[in-house]
Design an enzyme around this catalytic site. Sequence first.
Site, PDB file in Angstrom:
ATOM      1  N   ALA A  42      -2.882   4.555  -1.838  1.00  0.00           N
ATOM      2  CA  ALA A  42      -3.679   3.430  -1.336  1.00  0.00           C
ATOM      3  C   ALA A  42      -4.017   3.620   0.141  1.00  0.00           C
ATOM      4  CB  ALA A  42      -2.936   2.114  -1.556  1.00  0.00           C
ATOM      5  N   LEU A  55       0.854  -1.182   0.000  1.00  0.00           N
ATOM      6  CA  LEU A  55       0.000   0.000   0.000  1.00  0.00           C
ATOM      7  C   LEU A  55       0.894   1.237   0.000  1.00  0.00           C
ATOM      8  CD1 LEU A  55      -2.007  -2.215   1.092  1.00  0.00           C
ATOM      9  CD2 LEU A  55      -3.193  -0.317   2.175  1.00  0.00           C
ATOM     10  N   ASP A  56       0.787   2.025  -1.053  1.00  0.00           N
ATOM     11  CA  ASP A  56       1.543   3.271  -1.123  1.00  0.00           C
ATOM     12  C   ASP A  56       0.694   4.401  -0.525  1.00  0.00           C
ATOM     13  OD1 ASP A  56      -0.409   3.880  -3.026  1.00  0.00           O
ATOM     14  OD2 ASP A  56       0.972   3.718  -4.727  1.00  0.00           O
ATOM     15  N   SER A  57       1.183   5.616  -0.623  1.00  0.00           N
ATOM     16  CA  SER A  57       0.492   6.756  -0.006  1.00  0.00           C
ATOM     17  C   SER A  57      -0.931   6.928  -0.531  1.00  0.00           C
ATOM     18  CB  SER A  57       1.285   8.047  -0.239  1.00  0.00           C
ATOM     19  OG  SER A  57       2.527   7.970   0.403  1.00  0.00           O
TER      20      SER A  57
END
Length: 82
Positions: A39, A35-37
């Site tokens: 997400a 999960l990136d920023s």
Amino acid sequence: MSATVLQRLSGILVSYFGVEADEVRPEATFAELDLDSLAIVEFALVAEKEFGVAIGEDEVSPQARVRDALVLLAAKGIRGDA
């Protein structure tokens, strides 16, 4: 019997973000779960709907652990099998 908070968080991560259920552990970071920023923002919105509490964008990050999300939810009154 109601699902635990961890089970509900796991359900969100599995159904919305394609995380494998066995990867969702309290010590796992959201970055480790891919999960990136962006997400994380979506995760916060979905979790708000699931738990009925406001979660600010600055309250979760890719470096946060699943355990941190559980602590955050507990601080907002979400406990045990709530």
